[in-house]
Design an enzyme around this catalytic site. Structure first.
Site, short mmCIF file in Angstrom:
data_model
loop_
_atom_site.label_atom_id
_atom_site.label_comp_id
_atom_site.label_asym_id
_atom_site.label_seq_id
_atom_site.Cartn_x
_atom_site.Cartn_y
_atom_site.Cartn_z
N GLY A 163 0.80 -1.22 0.00
CA GLY A 163 0.00 0.00 0.00
C GLY A 163 0.83 1.26 0.00
O GLY A 163 0.36 2.32 0.44
N ASP A 197 3.63 12.23 -7.48
CA ASP A 197 3.48 12.26 -6.03
C ASP A 197 4.53 13.18 -5.39
O ASP A 197 4.22 14.04 -4.56
CB ASP A 197 3.59 10.84 -5.47
CG ASP A 197 3.60 10.81 -3.95
OD1 ASP A 197 2.65 11.32 -3.35
OD2 ASP A 197 4.56 10.26 -3.38
N LYS A 252 4.21 17.04 -3.28
CA LYS A 252 4.78 17.30 -1.95
C LYS A 252 5.78 18.45 -1.98
O LYS A 252 5.83 19.27 -1.07
CB LYS A 252 5.42 16.02 -1.43
CG LYS A 252 4.40 14.93 -1.15
CD LYS A 252 5.04 13.60 -0.78
CE LYS A 252 3.95 12.56 -0.51
NZ LYS A 252 4.51 11.22 -0.23
N GLU A 277 0.69 5.12 -5.06
CA GLU A 277 -0.62 5.64 -5.44
C GLU A 277 -1.40 4.51 -6.11
O GLU A 277 -0.87 3.43 -6.38
CB GLU A 277 -0.46 6.83 -6.40
CG GLU A 277 0.30 8.01 -5.81
CD GLU A 277 -0.37 8.57 -4.59
OE1 GLU A 277 -1.61 8.77 -4.61
OE2 GLU A 277 0.32 8.81 -3.58
#
Length: 876
Positions: A690, A704, A708, A693
């Site tokens: 997990g 991703d 950030k 994405e």
């Protein structure tokens, strides 16, 4: 009438016990009263009783018969009288032996005959006078007191029945009922002579006029009777038995966490009672106050509870920690405002206003006037608003037409919320805490009034915000926990489940340590939602049990309930559409904690709108998790910036999934004894954990990491957009055909085309003493990039364990050696922990101070260390 002679003679003082209608509602209740009185021993007891309660009350039924007779409804009042007869006969048959039961049933039947005679006269005259209403309404107390007297005597007690009309003389005055103390005392002495050494059972509510005619003490008259007889008897205490455990800090129907107050002063009790606390009426206390007799409020249905003592101010009331005793309300209020330049400096305007109100027989609940004298507002009952407005408009029509006064305006419906406490007069900052609590709960204050004794702060709010205001102020003074209504929205990830589990496990600790209650009242996915109408949702609750389709507006409205002061939405999704709602949530007063980075990393307008709402200080926006999960990057940045330092450069590995992949490949490349790990196999591991994405392509191409880096740059004051950042993918997609993307699992299987390329690049870097990392870089000039880099194997990033992230910050003060924060990221449980930390920051902002651990514990090693001759191995 302190009966000092009796006390000097060593006689035991009287103790008064009054039982209300709910305490004698049926036979079972009478038995409960019997047990209470038997537990009091044989000391001199004076028992005052109300009429039998229940739904409806006996007194209400008797008054209904008068209205029915005046309307000519013969059969209707006859049916009601039959209900009254049956109610009392049932109780008598269950409680008393046959002979005594027959006697009392005959008494009730005789009295009902008298009532029928009176009602027949009412039917003929079609008029109901107040005198007749008072005569008829007082029979209930006669019956209940005689039943109780018989029951007590049947069970070995020694009681004498006293009809209060023989003793109590009163007169009506403009200010209410006034007791004729000297005459009443003389009559009581005669009755006590008859009673001898017996205890007495007295009818509440009823009395006699100066000429001996029957009358009553009006509503709540039985409590008043108890206080009057307490003074006449020189009692040592007055006990009011009702259906609650004592005087509460607030209405428990509105503030479920309301607490019983162990002691309140007479003045506090009067203030709370006036503002709607139903336990005791203000006039009840006046005779007790004049004789300095303590009043105890106790619960017939929970006699073991200590109850509340009402007496003179004491250290317990003046120096109580919160300085506030409680909160109460008056509902269905309207504010009337009279304003105009013609009022400034003109004498007599206020007098004219209140003369109009007096002639209209309107009671004013609250008055407020600004020192400029430009306006005066006052509160009246909502039912009087239209009449008051018309009367004032008629009276001041000339002044309004000439422009000296503005049009008379009103605000409705409203409620008055009162903050009451003796300790407020000696404490600073009370008003500040009150209005700070209301502001945080987004309650608009319409008007304010405070007396110079500082015992009461009265605040007018809109009716639909009354419960929110009560809960917020109650929490602010730590009379109850800070309650936050929580709604959790999620997609296919497991973050929400982990968060609900965590909130369930930690709820007790949070309540104790932060004096706060986090109530999960709703969970929602993209298709369904589950709303709690009772107990908070917990770990056992699942959307699988719900068939209700998701409705975002309904979900938010449920979470932002009027009776709870604080609402929080936790966004556990990665949904860009949902992120667009964050601004509107903040604008409507809902706090937001989010793992969804899209709102802050999207267009600058969206970021600026969120920051604008955040700067207003009305709502909390927690987004620490969106950058680094549970790793406190933002918490590290804030003291740097606030302390006057400046971040000059940032280097970071933001993607835990790519960090995991690089670390796993590196293990093999370094020749470690580990299984052969390919790029695609390592990526598959990251997906299964997990860490990626939904589509791993977002991680590979740097999407991703880009989000950030944008948020961090903006938090450092740089207006960075996606176009300003040079982004290269983590794998050389320009050298080989890109994989076909689909869902996560399908996309992962296609990445094998990059296995050999990535192994070669990793081995090439290792030959130069470097390792590969996917690094985001930023400097204070706004130069920003994200690319695959070779970094020295001995550096912070070179030593970074796979699956971890790392952020290095260079500042003016840390120019040569950066501040470094690193740790594992990406698992749902870690993200849930980070969300909980953000939620607790909100709790802290709302006033939930961290009180530290509940208790300190000692480990076996510590005990061994403390033991003489303990093992040296334990003393390292």
């Amino acid at each position: 009438f302190p009966m000092a002679a009796e006390r000097e003679a060593g006689m035991v003082p009287w103790r008064v016990h009054k039982f209300g209608g709910t305490s004698v509602a049926n036979a079972e209740c009478f038995r409960r009263v019997l047990q209470i009185l038997q537990s009091e021993g044989t000391q001199r007891l004076a028992v005052v009783l109300s009429a039998m309660g229940g739904k409806p009350k006996t007194t209400d039924l008797l008054l209904d018969t008068v209205a029915m007779a005046a309307a000519g409804r013969d059969q209707d009042y006859a049916d009601v009288l039959e209900r009254i007869r049956a109610k009392h006969e049932t109780a008598v048959d269950e409680l008393l032996q046959a002979q005594e039961a027959d006697r009392l049933k005959a008494v009730v039947e005789r009295d009902l005959g008298e009532i029928r005679d009176i009602l027949r006269a009412v039917v003929l005259t079609r008029g109901e006078s107040e005198t007749l209403r008072e005569i008829i309404s007082g029979y209930g107390e006669l019956w209940s007191t005689q039943i109780m007297t018989a029951l007590l005597n049947q069970n070995g007690e020694n009681f004498h029945f006293v009809d209060a009309r023989r003793v109590l003389r009163v007169v009506d005055t403009p200010l209410g009922t006034e007791v004729m103390w000297e005459e009443s005392k003389a009559l009581l002495d005669a009755v006590l002579e008859e009673a001898g050494d017996r205890n007495i059972a007295i009818t509440g509510y009823i009395a006699s006029t100066q000429t001996g005619g029957a009358t009553t003490l009006k509503r709540d008259g039985s409590d008043f009777s108890a206080s009057i007889f307490g003074r006449l008897l020189g009692a040592s205490e007055i006990n009011i038995w009702t259906d609650v455990d004592g005087v509460l800090s607030a209405d428990p129907r509105r503030v479920p966490d309301a607490q019983v107050l162990p002691e309140v002063s007479y003045n506090e009790a009067i203030e709370l009672a006036y503002f709607g606390a139903k336990v005791i009426h203000p006039k009840t206390m006046l005779p007790a106050i004049s004789a300095r007799i303590p009043i105890f409020i106790k619960n017939t249905f929970n006699p073991e509870a200590s109850g509340t003592r009402i007496f003179v101010p004491s250290e317990l009331t003046v120096l109580r920690k919160s300085c506030v005793a409680g909160f109460s309300t008056i509902d269905n209020i309207a504010l009337v405002n009279v304003a105009g330049t013609g009022m400034i400096g003109v004498c007599g305007v206020t007098q004219r206003i209140f003369n109009v109100l007096a002639h209209a027989n309107v009671h004013v609940q609250l008055i407020c006037q600004a020192s400029s004298e430009h306006s005066l507002c006052f509160a009246v009952k909502l039912s009087d608003m239209d009449r008051v407005k018309k009367e004032l408009q008629d009276h001041f029509s000339r002044e309004v037409s000439q422009g000296q006064l503005s049009a008379i305006s009103t605000v409705s419906p409203c409620s008055i919320v009162a903050v009451v406490g003796d300790g407020m007069s000696s404490a600073t900052g009370v008003s500040g805490r009150v209005f700070d609590a209301l502001g945080k709960a987004h309650v608009n204050v319409v008007s304010i009034a405070q007396g110079c004794d500082e015992r009461n702060i009265s605040i007018v709010v809109h009716s639909d915000q009354t419960e929110r205001a009560l809960r917020a102020m109650h929490s602010a003074f730590l009379l109850s926990e800070i309650t936050v209504s929580v709604g959790i929205i999620f997609d296919e990830n497991d973050i929400a489940k982990n968060l609900v589990d965590l909130l369930t496990q930690r709820r007790g600790n949070i309540q104790t340590r932060f004096s706060s209650d986090l109530r999960v009242r709703g969970i929602a996915s993209a298709t369904k939602m589950l709303l709690s109408t009772g107990e908070p949702l917990g770990a056992a609750d699942s959307l699988d049990a719900s068939s209700e389709p998701v409705d975002f507006e309904k979900f938010v409205s449920h979470i932002q309930s009027d009776h709870l002061p604080h609402a929080l939405i936790v966004d556990c999704t990665n949904n860009a559409s949902l992120a667009q709602h964050h601004v509107s949530l903040l604008a409507r007063g809902v706090h937001v904690v989010t793992a969804n980075i899209h709102a802050l990393a999207g267009p600058l307008t969206s970021y600026n709108q969120i920051m604008s709402e955040r700067r207003l200080g009305k709502t909390h926006y927690g987004f620490e998790v969106s950058i680094a999960g549970g790793i406190p990057i933002q918490a590290m940045l804030k003291p740097i910036v606030h302390g006057g330092d400046e971040v000059t450069a940032v280097a970071a590995v933001f993607s835990s999934s790519i960090s995991h992949v690089m670390g796993r490949i590196r293990e093999r490349s370094a020749g470690l004894d580990s299984p052969h790990i390919t790029f695609s196999a390592a990526l598959a591991e990251a997906v299964s954990h997990g860490m990626t994405e939904h589509d791993p392509l977002d991680d590979i191409v740097g999407k991703d990491s880009l989000h950030k880096l944008l948020v961090m740059a903006r938090e450092l004051g740089l207006a960075l957009t996606e176009e300003d950042v040079h982004v290269e993918p983590a794998v050389p997609v320009d050298e080989l055909p890109p994989p076909t993307t689909g869902d996560g699992s399908a996309a992962t299987r296609k990445w094998s085309v990059y296995d050999q390329v990535m192994r070669d690049k990793m081995e090439s870097a290792a030959s130069r003493g470097n390792v590969l990392q996917y690094v985001a870089r930023l400097n204070r000039q706004g130069d920003a990039s994200i690319r695959r880099e070779e970094v020295p194997a001995e550096s912070n990033m070179g030593q970074l364990p796979g699956g971890n992230i790392c952020v290095c910050l260079w500042t003016h003060r840390y120019a040569h050696s950066p501040l470094v924060v690193q740790g594992p990221l990406g698992t749902p449980s870690a993200t849930a922990s980070g969300l909980l930390a953000d939620i607790l920051r909100l709790v802290s902002e709302l006033g939930g101070r961290d009180r530290g651990p509940n208790r300190l514990r000692r480990t076996p090693s510590m005990e061994a260390l403390a033991t003489p001759g303990g093992s040296p191995s334990n003393k390292v």
